[in-house]
Design an enzyme around this catalytic site. Structure first.
Site, PDB file in Angstrom:
ATOM      1  CE  LYS A   4      -3.474   8.504  15.069  1.00 47.34           C
ATOM      2  NZ  LYS A   4      -4.298   8.290  14.595  1.00 47.34           N
TER       3      LYS A   4
ATOM      4  CB  SER B 153       0.019   9.335  16.074  1.00 46.61           C
ATOM      5  OG  SER B 153      -0.710  10.768  15.563  1.00 46.61           O
ATOM      6  N   GLY B 154       0.620  11.297  13.446  1.00 49.26           N
ATOM      7  CA  GLY B 154       1.923  12.348  13.212  1.00 49.26           C
ATOM      8  C   GLY B 154       1.962  12.437  11.715  1.00 49.26           C
TER       9      GLY B 154
ATOM     10  CE  LYS C  44      -9.509  10.920   6.373  1.00 49.56           C
ATOM     11  NZ  LYS C  44      -8.088  11.996   7.404  1.00 49.56           N
TER      12      LYS C  44
ATOM     13  NE  ARG D 254     -13.695  17.656  13.718  1.00 49.95           N
ATOM     14  CZ  ARG D 254     -11.953  17.073  13.787  1.00 49.95           C
ATOM     15  NH1 ARG D 254     -12.626  16.334  12.473  1.00 49.95           N
ATOM     16  NH2 ARG D 254     -10.726  16.947  14.314  1.00 49.95           N
TER      17      ARG D 254
ATOM     18  CG  HIS E 115      -3.526  10.502  19.298  1.00 55.72           C
ATOM     19  ND1 HIS E 115      -4.068  10.813  18.547  1.00 55.72           N
ATOM     20  CD2 HIS E 115      -2.296  11.132  19.782  1.00 55.72           C
ATOM     21  CE1 HIS E 115      -3.398  11.967  17.642  1.00 55.72           C
ATOM     22  NE2 HIS E 115      -2.083  11.644  18.670  1.00 55.72           N
ATOM     23  CG  ASN E 116      -7.001  10.184  16.111  1.00 54.41           C
ATOM     24  OD1 ASN E 116      -5.659  10.343  15.918  1.00 54.41           O
ATOM     25  ND2 ASN E 116      -7.486   9.925  15.085  1.00 54.41           N
TER      26      ASN E 116
ATOM     27  CD  GLU F  40      -5.873  14.487  15.738  1.00 53.68           C
ATOM     28  OE1 GLU F  40      -5.316  13.290  15.636  1.00 53.68           O
ATOM     29  OE2 GLU F  40      -6.760  14.685  14.425  1.00 53.68           O
TER      30      GLU F  40
ATOM     31  N   GLY G 196       0.787  -1.138   0.352  1.00 52.94           N
ATOM     32  CA  GLY G 196      -0.261   0.145  -0.174  1.00 52.94           C
ATOM     33  C   GLY G 196       1.103   1.267   0.358  1.00 52.94           C
TER      34      GLY G 196
HETATM   35  C1  6PG Z   1      -2.522  11.316  13.402  1.00 56.97           C
HETATM   36  C2  6PG Z   1      -4.351  11.647  12.863  1.00 56.97           C
HETATM   37  C3  6PG Z   1      -4.718  11.156  11.927  1.00 56.97           C
HETATM   38  C4  6PG Z   1      -6.174  11.191  11.323  1.00 56.97           C
HETATM   39  C5  6PG Z   1      -6.056  12.785  10.814  1.00 56.97           C
HETATM   40  C6  6PG Z   1      -7.553  12.905  10.454  1.00 56.97           C
HETATM   41  O1  6PG Z   1      -2.681  11.044  14.862  1.00 56.97           O
HETATM   42  O2  6PG Z   1      -1.974  11.672  12.856  1.00 56.97           O
HETATM   43  O3  6PG Z   1      -4.793  11.662  14.183  1.00 56.97           O
HETATM   44  O4  6PG Z   1      -4.969   9.515  12.279  1.00 56.97           O
HETATM   45  O5  6PG Z   1      -6.217  10.256  10.185  1.00 56.97           O
HETATM   46  O6  6PG Z   1      -5.849  13.450  11.815  1.00 56.97           O
HETATM   47  O7  6PG Z   1      -8.532  12.864  10.964  1.00 56.97           O
HETATM   48  P1  6PG Z   1      -9.967  13.274  10.560  1.00 56.97           P
HETATM   49  O8  6PG Z   1     -10.397  13.019   9.283  1.00 56.97           O
HETATM   50  O9  6PG Z   1     -11.252  12.423  11.520  1.00 56.97           O
HETATM   51  O10 6PG Z   1     -10.181  14.651  11.104  1.00 56.97           O
END
Ligand code: 6PG
Length: 467
Positions: free
Chosen positions: A184, A130-131, A262, A289, A187-188, A191, A10
């Site tokens: 993870k 992540s990152g 997402k 959102r 984590h999001n 975020e 991929g």
């Molecule tokens: C990360 C981010 C990543 C995520 C984007 C978009 O840790 O690198 O969390 O994994 O996909 O930030 O997320 P959304 O489209 O849901 O805002």
């Protein structure tokens, strides 16, 4: 070229970046992609690093190029395409091989897939990465869930490519099967809450206090020199400095105010509720959102009722203290979900280790995470960050500021889904006796559900309304 140590399947943005990162760190890697024409283009882009990359034109060829027991990292959507990929790959693998899903997956899928592969004596690893693209290319934070056997084989590669904090790689095996993907996901969720908190502060400063985007960027850049320092504070300051070339207007004014998602923030909220928790700050951010996407409704409601925002005064130092308290609460809520999942799934998650691997490479990296790791190492009362002496000051000084801010902002017509949720949660948790006695009385009245009494043991008591 040495025999490849790992395969990457991929070659989208993240897969390509991870493969290049591996090659740069001295790992020999074989790569393939569903449409094979991407492979030569990728090797071209790899330049000198291509010496450590062997391009393969099919999945069969990729598997053939890897010495068993194989490590195969897959970067494709972790939804239906991952199941279709597993249907295709399982018959081609041999006992002891490991498939690594490095995408953002629903951890329930990861658990199901791990069980499925185990039936074939194969390992399935859920790896949270992540990152963003830059992190994947130069040093992500990685949250691994899978067997100790897979970790033994994988960790030299993961440690080579991970971000480093004081020389320590930001990667760990956090538990079995879905543990890494779950961490993870949370984590999001954090975020989302942090991003929304910064957006709310922007809104207050811009439309309450009349600051320009550049003035707000200056304030955020200043905060980023102190305890609020974080990647998200930094990039918010950065984006607010840009103007749109076509119109000369601040870039932020030219961007449509409907945010995408997402799904990981939503998953966090769903899992939190399933676990009997409620991460209201994350819920606030997910709700914000969703509401943002309802532009026509918001426009009609504004036409019908008028917008409510009015002028407010902002003191940047007080605002900084309020945000610091809110950020502590945001992490406190996130770690509570992790603790509950760890208990329910018997994962043995180590919150200090999680905070440590979030200190660099990931999107929520923040100076505060070092204190959070230390707080969990100390073992905070009740296991709660909220009660850690390390954050007592931030909360004692920040909560009065948060209260003043939320009170003033709500009176002036501002919507603060995350900042107000922070305050409400804190005020609920600091109240030794809350409102639930009324709920219990109502439940008993409407359905004879029974309640416990404060002055007697046991449950099943009923109110005089049943006499
Ligand atoms: C990360 C981010 C990543 C995520 C984007 C978009 O840790 O690198 O969390 O994994 O996909 O930030 O997320 P959304 O489209 O849901 O805002």
């Amino acid at each position: 070229m040495k025999q490849p140590q790992i395969g990457v399947y991929g070659l989208g943005t993240m897969g390509s970046a991870l493969a290049l990162n591996m090659a740069e760190k001295g790992v020999s890697v074989a790569v393939a992609n569903r449409s094979p024409d991407k492979v030569p283009a990728f090797l071209d882009e790899a330049g000198d690093l291509a010496a450590r990359i062997s391009g393969q034109d099919s999945l069969e060829a990729l598997i053939g190029a890897l010495p068993p027991p194989r490590l195969l990292l897959v970067m494709i959507p972790s939804t239906a395409p991952m199941d279709a990929f597993l249907d295709e790959v399982i018959p081609q693998l041999a006992p002891g091989d490991t498939v690594i899903d490095a995408g953002n997956a629903d951890f329930h899928d990861t658990r199901r897939r791990a069980a499925r592969l185990a039936e074939h004596d194969l390992y399935f690893v859920g790896l949270g990465v992540s990152g963003g693209e830059d992190g994947a290319r130069h040093g992500p934070s990685m949250m691994m869930g899978g067997s100790p056997e897979s970790w033994d084989r994988l960790h030299p590669i993961l440690e080579a490519i991970a971000a480093r904090y004081d020389g320590t790689p930001c990667v760990a095996r956090l538990g079995p099967d879905g543990a890494g993907h779950f961490v993870k996901t949370v984590h999001n969720g954090i975020e989302y809450a942090d991003m929304q908190m910064l957006a709310e502060v922007y809104d207050l400063m811009r439309f309450g206090a009349g600051r320009t985007p550049v003035q707000i960027a200056d304030a955020m850049a200043r905060w980023n020199e102190g305890p609020l320092r974080s990647y998200l504070t930094e990039i918010t300051a950065r984006v607010l400095r840009y103007d749109d070339e076509a119109t000369g207007q601040p870039m932020v004014d030219m961007i449509a105010d409907s945010a995408g998602q997402k799904g990981t923030g939503r998953w966090t909220v769903i899992e939190a509720v399933r676990l009997g928790q409620s991460a209201t700050m994350i819920e606030g951010a997910v709700a914000a959102r969703a509401w943002s996407a309802e532009k026509p409704l918001r426009q009609r409601a504004e036409a019908a009722f008028g917008g409510a925002r009015r002028e407010i005064g902002i003191d940047e130092e007080r605002l900084e203290r309020a945000m610091l308290a809110a950020r502590v609460l945001e992490y406190a809520q996130g770690f509570r979900i992790l603790a509950q999942a760890s208990e329910d799934f018997a994962w043995g998650l180590d919150p200090a280790r999680i905070a440590e691997i979030w200190r660099a490479g990931c999107i929520i990296r923040a100076d505060m995470l070092d204190d959070i790791a230390a707080a969990f190492r100390d073992g905070p009362p009740e296991g709660q960050l909220l009660l850690s002496p390390r954050f007592a000051n931030a909360l004692e000084q920040g909560i009065p500021e948060l209260r003043a801010l939320v009170g003033q902002a709500v009176a002036a017509g501002f919507a603060l889904p995350v900042l107000s949720a922070a305050l409400t949660w804190f005020d609920t948790m600091r109240q030794g006796r809350g409102t639930a006695s009324v709920i219990q009385a109502q439940r008993d009245f409407l359905g004879r559900h029974g309640f416990e009494r404060v002055d007697r043991d046991g449950g099943g008591y009923h109110g005089p309304w049943w006499e």
